[in-house]
Scaffold this active site. Structure first.
Site, mmCIF file in Angstrom:
data_model
loop_
_atom_site.group_PDB
_atom_site.id
_atom_site.type_symbol
_atom_site.label_atom_id
_atom_site.label_comp_id
_atom_site.label_asym_id
_atom_site.label_seq_id
_atom_site.Cartn_x
_atom_site.Cartn_y
_atom_site.Cartn_z
ATOM 1 N N SER A 110 44.163 39.852 26.661
ATOM 2 C CA SER A 110 44.463 41.234 27.005
ATOM 3 C C SER A 110 45.931 41.439 27.381
ATOM 4 O O SER A 110 46.609 40.520 27.841
ATOM 5 C CB SER A 110 43.575 41.678 28.168
ATOM 6 O OG SER A 110 43.752 40.820 29.280
ATOM 7 N N GLN A 112 48.117 42.360 30.037
ATOM 8 C CA GLN A 112 47.751 42.157 31.433
ATOM 9 C C GLN A 112 48.974 41.883 32.287
ATOM 10 O O GLN A 112 50.072 41.637 31.800
ATOM 11 C CB GLN A 112 46.787 40.971 31.549
ATOM 12 C CG GLN A 112 47.370 39.654 31.051
ATOM 13 C CD GLN A 112 46.343 38.520 31.105
ATOM 14 O OE1 GLN A 112 46.414 37.663 31.977
ATOM 15 N NE2 GLN A 112 45.407 38.525 30.147
ATOM 16 N N HIS A 114 49.682 40.198 36.610
ATOM 17 C CA HIS A 114 49.068 39.623 37.801
ATOM 18 C C HIS A 114 49.748 40.201 39.031
ATOM 19 O O HIS A 114 50.981 40.311 39.072
ATOM 20 C CB HIS A 114 49.177 38.105 37.776
ATOM 21 C CG HIS A 114 48.630 37.489 36.525
ATOM 22 N ND1 HIS A 114 47.315 37.617 36.153
ATOM 23 C CD2 HIS A 114 49.227 36.788 35.535
ATOM 24 C CE1 HIS A 114 47.123 37.004 34.992
ATOM 25 N NE2 HIS A 114 48.272 36.501 34.599
ATOM 26 N N LYS A 137 49.385 35.351 41.480
ATOM 27 C CA LYS A 137 49.135 34.491 40.329
ATOM 28 C C LYS A 137 50.355 34.398 39.406
ATOM 29 O O LYS A 137 50.274 34.712 38.220
ATOM 30 C CB LYS A 137 47.919 34.999 39.539
ATOM 31 C CG LYS A 137 47.386 33.997 38.509
ATOM 32 C CD LYS A 137 46.321 34.648 37.643
ATOM 33 C CE LYS A 137 45.846 33.695 36.546
ATOM 34 N NZ LYS A 137 44.969 34.350 35.571
ATOM 35 N N GLU A 139 52.571 32.396 36.865
ATOM 36 C CA GLU A 139 52.059 31.354 35.972
ATOM 37 C C GLU A 139 53.119 30.880 34.991
ATOM 38 O O GLU A 139 54.080 31.590 34.678
ATOM 39 C CB GLU A 139 50.834 31.857 35.209
ATOM 40 C CG GLU A 139 51.096 33.019 34.270
ATOM 41 C CD GLU A 139 49.811 33.612 33.698
ATOM 42 O OE1 GLU A 139 48.771 33.571 34.378
ATOM 43 O OE2 GLU A 139 49.855 34.129 32.577
ATOM 44 N N HIS A 276 52.185 40.895 29.889
ATOM 45 C CA HIS A 276 52.158 39.852 28.862
ATOM 46 C C HIS A 276 50.797 39.795 28.197
ATOM 47 O O HIS A 276 49.812 40.348 28.694
ATOM 48 C CB HIS A 276 52.506 38.479 29.458
ATOM 49 C CG HIS A 276 51.557 38.025 30.538
ATOM 50 N ND1 HIS A 276 51.638 38.484 31.837
ATOM 51 C CD2 HIS A 276 50.508 37.158 30.519
ATOM 52 C CE1 HIS A 276 50.702 37.913 32.566
ATOM 53 N NE2 HIS A 276 49.987 37.122 31.792
ATOM 54 N N ARG A 295 44.049 44.318 33.685
ATOM 55 C CA ARG A 295 44.064 44.469 32.224
ATOM 56 C C ARG A 295 44.245 45.932 31.827
ATOM 57 O O ARG A 295 43.798 46.829 32.526
ATOM 58 C CB ARG A 295 42.759 43.950 31.618
ATOM 59 C CG ARG A 295 42.504 42.474 31.890
ATOM 60 C CD ARG A 295 41.166 42.027 31.298
ATOM 61 N NE ARG A 295 40.928 40.611 31.546
ATOM 62 C CZ ARG A 295 40.333 40.145 32.637
ATOM 63 N NH1 ARG A 295 39.906 40.987 33.566
ATOM 64 N NH2 ARG A 295 40.157 38.851 32.794
ATOM 65 N N LYS A 301 36.875 43.905 28.100
ATOM 66 C CA LYS A 301 36.592 43.913 29.533
ATOM 67 C C LYS A 301 37.096 45.212 30.158
ATOM 68 O O LYS A 301 37.901 45.930 29.565
ATOM 69 C CB LYS A 301 37.256 42.695 30.198
ATOM 70 C CG LYS A 301 36.720 41.357 29.727
ATOM 71 C CD LYS A 301 37.417 40.206 30.440
ATOM 72 C CE LYS A 301 36.877 38.854 29.974
ATOM 73 N NZ LYS A 301 37.562 37.723 30.652
#
Length: 417
Positions: A110, A112, A114, A137, A139, A276, A295, A301
């Protein structure tokens, strides 16, 4: 309570998300036998998306020959996490600061972002079934194979070129917002960000039926070869995303987010609030110990467009800004060190019969062998390694990694104390 050595095998868990590569084509499935996942039987038609290594409450790793999981073992043995890390992070109840993963991406994840720590705490309190923990989050994605992703907003001048060149794109957005966007390049940075936010919000909240109509028009134009020179680089991406998620507004993000094509060994870092979407390939991924995702597109979802629009940083740049340049700390060990303290990743490559020594680290680490075979040894013993083997190494433990009859590749994640 029986004692346990500071180095021991752990059993990762598999997440079968729909976007994962299927069957034997997935690195996750490839590593499962070596990881000792209980009851694993390959299903060639099933997606194997993620391999989790850590203590996240949703899916903590098991421990070989133990009834307790990794979280429980670390709760009983806090010294394995170490005082320095426990002073810096919340390691209550055996909680590690990081979560280590393998991702095998068959179709796009997706669009998205964080949330940061403060936003995560708020979202978790308000929607605990959606945002399952209160942690941030950030990453890092490290390519195991050729890897494609969308990451971060392009420079505004480049987005503007697409706005002017792609009528199906600009027709989704009110003409006054388009005009404001096209005229913002000479404004102060803070005002440019505000205009970019307004433009992106208008795109993500555009009428669903108009989005579907304009996508059909765009796809038909590309399929008959009607793309303009500027669109050559995104044509295949647009067609692929629309095939995977027909009529989804996220397809139009190809005209706003940097399209990154990476080769094995390259890495990108995505901090809180960076938009991203991973598109294709196999990666090692390390992040703060969280599963919070906001998302807004390319997903079946639930979408949370208001929160996504709210938390993005709106910092346009070339994609290279997100690159993490590794540093060779020895001839066999390469260090990927993002601009946060939650985690660092080492890549270890030892040729047949060679040994690499890692001095003690004042924090916990998790390592996975991704190629070859060999062993890891420490003062109290040794363990054999094969592709998929995952081990935990306690704080202040010196180890040696030795290749066997073939070259050995190991990735090791640890918390920075």
């Amino acid at each position: 309570m029986s004692t346990i050595e500071p180095v021991f095998r752990i059993i990762p868990t598999i997440q079968n998300y729909d976007w994962g590569k299927k069957g034997k084509d997935s690195k996750v499935a490839e590593f499962a036998p070596g990881a000792g996942i209980r009851g694993f039987t390959l299903n060639q038609s099933a997606p194997y998306a993620e391999l989790w290594m850590g203590t996240h409450v949703k899916s903590p790793s098991g421990v070989v020959d133990r009834k307790q999981n990794l979280t429980q073992i670390l709760t009983e043995n806090p010294g394995f996490i170490g005082d320095q890390v426990s002073r810096r992070f919340d390691t209550t109840n055996g909680n590690l600061p990081f979560l280590f993963k393998v991702l095998a991406i068959g179709k796009a994840l997706s669009i998205q972002t964080h949330p940061d720590k403060k936003t995560s705490e708020k979202l978790h309190a308000e929607q605990p079934t959606v945002y399952t923990d209160p942690n941030h989050k950030p990453e890092m994605a490290l390519a195991l194979t050729d890897f494609k992703a969308l990451c971060g907003f392009m420079p505004i001048t480049r987005i503007a070129e697409y706005v002017k060149a792609v009528p199906e794109f600009n027709s989704l957005i009110d003409s006054s917002i388009v005009a404001e966007f096209l005229n913002c390049t000479n404004l102060p940075e803070s005002e440019q960000k505000a205009v970019l936010k307004k433009f992106f919000a208008a795109l993500m909240t555009a009428d669903v039926s108009i989005i579907a109509t304009q996508l059909r028009t765009l796809v038909a134009r590309y399929q008959r070869g009607g793309q303009k020179p500027l669109e050559e680089n995104v044509k295949d991406l647009v067609l692929t995303l629309n095939e995977q998620y027909p009529g989804d507004v996220g397809v139009f993000c190809a005209f706003m987010l940097n399209f990154v094509q990476m080769t094995p060994g390259q890495a990108i870092f995505l901090g809180a609030g960076e938009p991203h979407a991973y598109v294709e390939g196999d990666i090692m991924e390390c992040m703060a110990n969280s599963d919070n995702v906001i998302r807004a597109g390319l997903t079946p979802k639930p979408k949370d467009i208001p929160n996504l629009v709210s938390v993005l940083t709106y910092t346009p740049s070339d994609w290279q800004k997100h690159m993490i340049e590794p540093v060779d700390i020895t001839p066999r060990t390469r260090k990927y060190d993002p601009p946060i303290q939650d985690f660092t990743v080492l890549q270890v490559k030892t040729q047949k019969g060679e040994t690499e020594t890692h001095e003690a680290i004042p924090g916990p680490s998790i390592a996975i062998a991704t190629e070859g075979s060999g062993r890891v040894s420490w003062s109290g013993g040794e363990l054999d390694l094969q592709a998929g083997s995952v081990i935990f190494v306690g704080a202040e433990t010196k180890i040696k990694i030795t290749a066997g009859d073939s070259d050995l590749v190991v990735f090791r994640a640890y918390a920075t104390a």
